[in-house]
Motif scaffolding. Structure first.
Motif, mmCIF file in Angstrom:
data_model
loop_
_atom_site.group_PDB
_atom_site.id
_atom_site.type_symbol
_atom_site.label_atom_id
_atom_site.label_comp_id
_atom_site.label_asym_id
_atom_site.label_seq_id
_atom_site.Cartn_x
_atom_site.Cartn_y
_atom_site.Cartn_z
ATOM 1 N N GLN A 230 34.040 -0.064 96.419
ATOM 2 C CA GLN A 230 33.557 -0.403 95.078
ATOM 3 C C GLN A 230 33.552 0.834 94.192
ATOM 4 O OE1 GLN A 230 30.292 0.672 93.759
ATOM 5 N NE2 GLN A 230 31.072 -0.118 91.799
ATOM 6 N N TYR A 231 33.081 1.969 94.752
ATOM 7 C CA TYR A 231 33.005 3.172 93.920
ATOM 8 C C TYR A 231 34.400 3.630 93.497
ATOM 9 C CZ TYR A 231 32.434 7.928 92.378
ATOM 10 O OH TYR A 231 32.500 9.076 91.627
ATOM 11 N N LEU A 232 35.346 3.663 94.436
ATOM 12 C CA LEU A 232 36.698 4.106 94.089
ATOM 13 C C LEU A 232 37.370 3.134 93.120
ATOM 14 C CD1 LEU A 232 38.090 5.474 97.495
ATOM 15 C CD2 LEU A 232 37.104 6.751 95.589
ATOM 16 N N ASP A 274 44.462 10.746 99.268
ATOM 17 C CA ASP A 274 43.513 11.687 99.879
ATOM 18 C C ASP A 274 42.870 12.553 98.806
ATOM 19 O OD1 ASP A 274 45.865 11.097 101.734
ATOM 20 O OD2 ASP A 274 44.421 11.927 103.156
ATOM 21 N N GLN A 275 43.687 13.103 97.938
ATOM 22 C CA GLN A 275 43.172 13.983 96.882
ATOM 23 C C GLN A 275 42.335 13.204 95.874
ATOM 24 O OE1 GLN A 275 47.020 15.287 95.584
ATOM 25 N NE2 GLN A 275 47.036 17.115 96.891
ATOM 26 N N PHE A 276 42.785 11.999 95.551
ATOM 27 C CA PHE A 276 42.052 11.178 94.586
ATOM 28 C C PHE A 276 40.657 10.848 95.104
ATOM 29 C CE2 PHE A 276 40.753 7.004 93.028
ATOM 30 C CZ PHE A 276 40.808 7.198 91.657
ATOM 31 N N SER A 277 40.565 10.414 96.372
ATOM 32 C CA SER A 277 39.249 10.053 96.926
ATOM 33 C C SER A 277 38.348 11.274 97.020
ATOM 34 C CB SER A 277 39.411 9.392 98.294
ATOM 35 O OG SER A 277 39.981 10.290 99.241
ATOM 36 N N GLN A 278 38.919 12.421 97.415
ATOM 37 C CA GLN A 278 38.120 13.640 97.502
ATOM 38 C C GLN A 278 37.599 14.039 96.117
ATOM 39 O OE1 GLN A 278 37.657 15.912 100.554
ATOM 40 N NE2 GLN A 278 37.867 13.813 101.262
ATOM 41 N N PHE A 279 38.441 13.960 95.123
ATOM 42 C CA PHE A 279 38.054 14.332 93.764
ATOM 43 C C PHE A 279 36.956 13.404 93.243
ATOM 44 C CE2 PHE A 279 38.483 14.222 89.147
ATOM 45 C CZ PHE A 279 38.527 15.575 88.829
ATOM 46 N N ALA A 280 37.140 12.092 93.437
ATOM 47 C CA ALA A 280 36.159 11.126 92.935
ATOM 48 C C ALA A 280 34.820 11.286 93.645
ATOM 49 C CB ALA A 280 36.692 9.707 93.121
ATOM 50 N N LEU A 281 34.849 11.473 94.971
ATOM 51 C CA LEU A 281 33.598 11.600 95.725
ATOM 52 C C LEU A 281 32.908 12.930 95.440
ATOM 53 C CD1 LEU A 281 34.688 10.014 99.114
ATOM 54 C CD2 LEU A 281 33.192 9.017 97.387
ATOM 55 N N LYS A 282 33.667 13.963 95.163
ATOM 56 C CA LYS A 282 33.045 15.244 94.800
ATOM 57 C C LYS A 282 32.304 15.114 93.469
ATOM 58 C CE LYS A 282 34.011 20.149 94.032
ATOM 59 N NZ LYS A 282 33.216 20.197 92.790
ATOM 60 N N GLU A 283 32.900 14.400 92.547
ATOM 61 C CA GLU A 283 32.242 14.187 91.257
ATOM 62 C C GLU A 283 30.934 13.431 91.442
ATOM 63 O OE1 GLU A 283 33.408 11.626 87.366
ATOM 64 O OE2 GLU A 283 34.862 13.190 87.928
ATOM 65 N N LEU A 284 30.953 12.428 92.318
ATOM 66 C CA LEU A 284 29.740 11.667 92.592
ATOM 67 C C LEU A 284 28.697 12.542 93.276
ATOM 68 C CD1 LEU A 284 28.129 9.018 92.735
ATOM 69 C CD2 LEU A 284 29.352 8.489 94.858
ATOM 70 N N ARG A 285 29.119 13.314 94.283
ATOM 71 C CA ARG A 285 28.171 14.168 95.010
ATOM 72 C C ARG A 285 27.506 15.169 94.078
ATOM 73 N NH1 ARG A 285 30.430 18.711 98.809
ATOM 74 N NH2 ARG A 285 30.834 19.460 96.696
ATOM 75 N N ASP A 286 28.273 15.766 93.187
ATOM 76 C CA ASP A 286 27.707 16.765 92.277
ATOM 77 C C ASP A 286 26.639 16.142 91.374
ATOM 78 O OD1 ASP A 286 29.408 18.586 93.393
ATOM 79 O OD2 ASP A 286 30.865 18.559 91.746
ATOM 80 N N SER A 287 26.894 14.925 90.920
ATOM 81 C CA SER A 287 25.898 14.277 90.059
ATOM 82 C C SER A 287 24.651 13.897 90.855
ATOM 83 C CB SER A 287 26.495 13.037 89.387
ATOM 84 O OG SER A 287 26.739 12.012 90.320
ATOM 85 N N ILE A 288 24.832 13.513 92.122
ATOM 86 C CA ILE A 288 23.677 13.169 92.961
ATOM 87 C C ILE A 288 22.829 14.406 93.224
ATOM 88 C CG2 ILE A 288 22.947 12.261 95.196
ATOM 89 C CD1 ILE A 288 25.625 10.759 95.298
ATOM 90 N N GLN A 289 23.484 15.519 93.521
ATOM 91 C CA GLN A 289 22.746 16.747 93.811
ATOM 92 C C GLN A 289 21.852 17.143 92.641
ATOM 93 O OE1 GLN A 289 26.021 19.339 94.863
ATOM 94 N NE2 GLN A 289 25.603 19.110 97.056
#
Length: 936
Positions: A230-232, A274-289
């Motif tokens: 859903q997130y991706l 691979d790069q797309f999922s890593q980029f999207a999840l990093k953006e999410l992680r940074d906002s969560i932190q």
């Protein structure tokens, strides 16, 4: 490109053998034979609803939601619906839905879920329509362009296999969840309990590789493909437009080679998947932190700390000042009831089959929950029974009803039980029952359109529950002496849940700034307090008179039970919403007709494939009807060894209590043998002849499961006949026959009782299986033979947790007739089957996990587990001859090493390994490839 296409076609032929090349048909789930069916053709839509006649109101509502939503569901996908059927299932207890191309259809399980993380404030059938019809439009993309070739060659199964190979599972479900969210007031992507597992994983374990997201893990709980999908999907739509998903989907299906989906994503985004999922999840992680910096939860964890794997403790209930009970589950255990006192945990009992657990209730002496009561024959029919567990005596008392009783609650004085009843027509009501007499105290009606969630008995002869109606939620308190609602608090679209009433306070979970927290309201002065600051969500609160709060808080390693002494948290005015007036949506009456249960033929798959044995080419036509009562197949097999063909037809009618099976085949046979009666043997002759064979059988399958052990019994009897013509040799092998018509009977009984496996278990830790088999020629004819066998297998735990030992013993006896039947027992591993008059076999296995690995080898391979197995086999065969008895013994022992892995980022797992064994007869060590599971 031509080479890539040829490679995929070859892989497709091999993989499809597991799906298409069935020799017999497995038992499917059916409704009782007494069910009468009806149908509605939805106006202006190519969708037909098929349903039991007692689900007429549900069918009308489903048709209304289809008319309302389907034009919007497919708006962003470049496809149009061909005719589809939706089957409503209302006889069971499960809340679910799916779309399948295996006999193309959708199935809606109409019992509304009590899980707030799934339904939110939505209407259950409306959410199913918006989600599952999106899958229909997705599948329509597999009928276009190059993908259409696979449908033309192999039918719906070909289309399904190709589409699922080319499109990752996260996009199928993530896109459907996002569509459901856009069409409903609060889809799952807006529910904290749905998406917080991904947040917790990112903060605790970091960003997973794409291979790990696809293949999951035995080391951590990786959020499932619904959640990260859903997130991706949402991220992709936000960055590249609402039409992007359908355009990528369509392009990927035009490129029949590995990693085509990734290449299409790169063309669109400049990044591989691979790069797309890593980029999207990093953006999410940074906002969560950043958001986590605001949390400073002071609660104390009182459940055991989890250092590896995933072990949730859920639905805590206070028993005393220092003791609570909870349900424990996860990687290392099946669901069990545990008691924790001053940090010490003990298991009380294992839970039986549970469809969906959303609450637990306990008094000082008793714990109560509900379990599934399976129908012994009809897989689509389930009821429930209440389970009362006495903490002191450890005795379970079962309270069976003729209805679907769920989410029971027991009063603190042990005198009353409250349970919600779900009816087949979509209505529901509450029952207040007397524990001692088991008599009904009061049936409490529920208004049409309202759904009651998490109803619970409270002190002062009250009960509390959540009401969902027209996408709004409220909390009601009812007086159980007058049976009148005395308080109601309106929360509008807030996804509240799990209310607990004590004294002047109601405790419940409510989203606060995007995270569920425990909140309490003072029912007299209408003030509220936010009691927790859990970083990933707090649920299932309970309190003691002394002011001790207990609740479960989500963690990446599993829900933890938290304790907090209630203090001086700030109060604020309770902000209630104004309840909506009844919504007058037009709901026309749709015309319905009878649907005959004799609509039994539905051809859905065809084409060439390599048969399951791997040495035959088959062209077949498969049929399975919508209600799962008839499976059928007709076709032609070519055997290159005998250079001959076989025409076959197979049927299995499962619409009555006994299952009726039939198969017929006509084939040209060939054999070569020496016809010399004495040496020298130099007269080799070859002959071709015709053989027709038929089997007509009856099966009685019983599902006896009523506990944590899965228990099944099957009794079967089969009449077989075969006719030989054109056999001209003077001699024959004992497994063949001269010209004529012959018949035999086969009777079999199989029984299995196995404890459910935990995720880390390599086999069932406890259980046994028994098999009895007899085959013979009881009718007067030129052939006479008889064979019977008995075998048993026992499963026990190994030396360490999650290891397993299995012991098997068997005996087979075959008469000295003029014909031989195939053996039902196998010789020790490494030996080919040889027939004996008497055969004794024994085997022992010790299975164990070696390592949970999470190894990525580029984009080709993701290895997630290594396993081993030490084994020992022994057999003794005896033949009766003129001079007495000859005896032959066989032994082998060795080790199997295997790995569970995912190939080419495919979501389905495979298990392949190697076997090394020592054979006593040859005194040699031999190596064999080992195929345990090819994922289908």
């Amino acid at each position: 490109m031509a080479l890539k296409k040829s490679f995929l076609l070859l892989c497709f032929l091999v993989l499809s053998s597991g799906i298409f090349g069935q020799l017999t048909y497995s038992l499917l789930d059916q409704n009782p034979a007494s069910v009468r069916w009806k149908k509605i053709q939805v106006p202006n839509q190519s969708i037909q609803i098929i349903y039991p006649e007692d689900a007429d109101s549900l069918a009308q509502l489903t048709a209304f939601y289809i008319e309302k939503h389907v034009p919007k569901v497919g708006k962003t996908l470049p496809s149009q619906l061909h005719p589809w059927k939706i089957l409503l299932q209302n006889k069971g207890i499960y809340s679910n839905g799916f779309v399948s191309l295996n006999a193309p259809r959708a199935e809606f399980f109409t019992i509304p879920t009590q899980n707030s993380a799934l339904v939110g404030t939505n209407e259950w059938l409306e959410m199913l329509v918006s989600h599952e019809t999106r899958h229909m439009f997705q599948n329509e993309l597999g009928r276009q362009g190059l993908a259409k070739v696979f449908r033309s060659l192999w039918g719906s199964n070909g289309q399904a296999l190709y589409s699922n190979i080319m499109i990752p599972n996260w996009l199928w479900e993530g896109d459907a969840v996002e569509t459901e969210t856009q069409l409903n007031p609060i889809g799952r992507s807006k529910i904290p309990e749905f998406y917080l597992p991904l947040h917790a994983y990112l903060l605790d374990y970091g960003i997973p590789s794409y291979g790990k997201m696809m293949g999951k893990s035995f080391r951590q709980l990786v959020p499932n493909h619904y959640v990260f999908g859903q997130y991706l999907s949402q991220y992709f739509r936000q960055k590249h437009g609402e039409l992007a998903v359908g355009q990528i989907w369509q392009k990927a299906l035009q490129r029949p080679y590995p990693f085509a989906f990734s290449s299409v994503v790169k063309e669109r985004t400049g990044l591989t998947i691979d790069q797309f999922s890593q980029f999207a999840l990093k953006e999410l992680r940074d906002s969560i932190q950043k958001s986590q910096l605001a949390f400073s939860d002071k609660s104390e964890q009182i459940s055991p700390k989890i250092t590896r794997g995933y072990t949730p403790y859920e639905y805590p209930c206070w028993i005393s000042d220092d003791t609570f009970i909870a349900v424990k589950s996860g990687f290392s255990t099946i669901p069990v009831l545990v008691e924790v006192s001053r940090g010490q945990e003990k298991e009380l009992t294992k839970l039986g089959p549970i469809a969906e657990m959303n609450m637990l209730s306990a008094s000082k002496n008793w714990v109560i929950w509900s379990e599934i009561k399976f129908d012994i024959r009809w897989g689509q029919k389930q009821g429930t029974r209440l389970v009362l567990f006495n903490r002191e005596t450890k005795v379970k008392i079962f309270w069976d009803g003729d209805e679907k009783w769920i989410n029971p609650s027991i009063s603190l004085d042990n005198k009353q039980v409250l349970t919600l009843v779900q009816n087949n027509d979509g209505s529901s009501h509450l029952l207040l029952l007397d524990v001692e007499t088991r008599q009904l105290i009061k049936k409490i009606s529920i208004s049409s359109g309202e759904q009651i969630i998490h109803a619970r008995l409270a002190d002062q002869h009250r009960m509390v529950y959540v009401v969902k109606n027209q996408h709004q939620k409220s909390i009601r308190i009812m007086d159980l002496e007058r049976f009148e609602v005395i308080q109601e608090f309106h929360f509008g679209g807030n996804n509240i849940g799990s209310p607990y009433l004590m004294g002047d306070f109601v405790y419940f979970n409510q989203p606060i700034d995007g995270i569920d927290q425990i909140v309490r309201i003072h029912i007299k002065n209408k003030q509220q307090q936010v009691l927790t600051q859990a970083p990933f969500g707090a649920y299932s609160a309970q309190v003691l008179d002394s002011g001790k709060l207990i609740y479960q808080a989500y963690r990446a390693s599993g829900e933890a039970i938290m304790y907090k002494k209630l203090g001086n948290e700030s109060w604020s005015p309770l902000l209630q919403t104004i309840p909506l007036s009844p919504l007058q949506e037009p709901a026309p009456k749709y015309a319905s007709q009878k649907y005959s249960k004799w609509n039994i033929f539905n051809v859905y798959s065809w084409g060439p494939l390599i048969a399951a044995q791997g040495n035959q080419l088959e062209i077949s036509l498969l049929s399975k009807n919508i209600t799962n009562t008839l499976q059928a197949g007709v076709g032609y097999q070519y055997d290159p060894n005998e250079r001959s063909g076989t025409q076959f037809a197979r049927f299995s009618y499962q619409g009555l209590f006994p299952v009726f099976d039939a198969s017929f085949q006509n084939s040209q046979r060939s054999t070569s043998l020496y016809i010399d009666k004495r040496a020298p043997f130099d007269s080799l002759r070859t002959d071709n002849w015709m053989q027709s064979k038929g089997d007509i059988g009856i099966r009685l399958p019983f599902n006896l499961t009523h506990s944590a052990f899965a228990e099944y019994l099957t009794i079967s009897s089969t009449y077989s006949f075969f006719q030989v013509s054109g056999y001209d040799l003077p001699l024959r092998f004992k497994s063949e026959a001269f010209n004529g018509l012959y018949s035999s009977m086969t009777h079999a009984i199989s029984y299995s009782k196995l404890l459910n496996r935990a995720y880390w278990d390599v086999q069932s830790p406890w259980g046994y299986q028994i098999g009895l088999h007899w085959q013979g020629t009881p009718f007067a004819q030129n052939l006479n033979s008889e064979i019977w066998s008995a075998q048993g297998k026992v499963f026990i735990p190994g030396l360490f947790k999650h290891h397993g030992i299995s012991l098997r013993g068997a005996y087979q006896q075959q008469s000295n007739g003029n014909y031989t039947f195939a053996s039902t027992l196998a010789l020790p591993r490494g030996y080919t089957t040889v027939l004996y008059n008497r055969l004794y076999t024994f085997s022992a296995d010790y299975k164990f996990p070696i390592a949970n690995t999470d190894i990525n080898i580029g984009r080709l391979l993701y290895i997630k587990r290594l396993k081993g197995n030490f084994f020992f086999d022994a057999s003794q065969g005896e033949n009766i001859v003129k001079d007495g008895t000859t005896t032959t013994t066989f032994q082998s022992f060795g080790v199997d090493l295997s790995s569970q892995f995912h190939l080419l980022r495919f979501a389905q797992s495979f298990e392949i390994g190697v076997r090394c064994l020592y054979k006593s007869q040859t005194k040699q060590i031999e190596w064999y490839p080992l195929v345990i599971d090819i994922g289908f």
